[in-house]
Enzyme design. Structure first.
Site, short mmCIF file in Angstrom:
data_model
loop_
_atom_site.label_atom_id
_atom_site.label_comp_id
_atom_site.label_asym_id
_atom_site.label_seq_id
_atom_site.Cartn_x
_atom_site.Cartn_y
_atom_site.Cartn_z
NE ARG A 261 -2.10 -1.43 3.54
CZ ARG A 261 -2.51 -1.02 4.72
NH1 ARG A 261 -3.46 -0.37 5.10
NH2 ARG A 261 -1.63 -1.26 5.83
CG ASN B 58 -4.00 -4.43 3.83
OD1 ASN B 58 -3.59 -4.22 2.54
ND2 ASN B 58 -3.53 -4.20 4.89
#
Length: 100
Positions: free
Chosen positions: A29, A47
């Site tokens: 990320r 997520n």
């Protein structure tokens, strides 16, 4: 030039990508955010269950396509198995690029 989305190249567009593989706990990320900011995109990387990351990005189609190519590239952290994508009209209201 108009595409099947009805959006011209210069108008903002939204890319939603679901990245499958070993992409959690590997800096994915953070890396995605860095690439998106380099391209001037706004959005988020989140997520999801089942070891997936959802990437939402808005900006020019060209830069969204560059981000999508980066997500699929060998440079991406972890081990990307595949990336599903959806294109839609930009909704706006996004500020910066956040990790969730």
């Amino acid at each position: 030039m108009r595409h099947h989305t009805g959006v011209s190249d210069s108008e903002p567009i939204r890319l939603t990508a679901w990245v499958h593989g070993r992409v959690q706990g590997v800096g994915f990320r953070w890396w995605t955010r860095a690439r998106a900011l380099e391209l001037g995109l706004v959005g988020s990387a989140t997520n999801l269950p089942a070891s997936r990351v959802e990437v939402v990005a808005e900006g020019s189609r060209v830069n969204c396509e560059k981000l999508l190519a980066a997500l699929r590239s060998e440079r991406a952290p972890g081990a990307v198995e595949y990336v599903a994508e959806r294109w839609s009209e930009a909704k706006g209201g996004l500020d910066g690029f956040v990790e969730r």
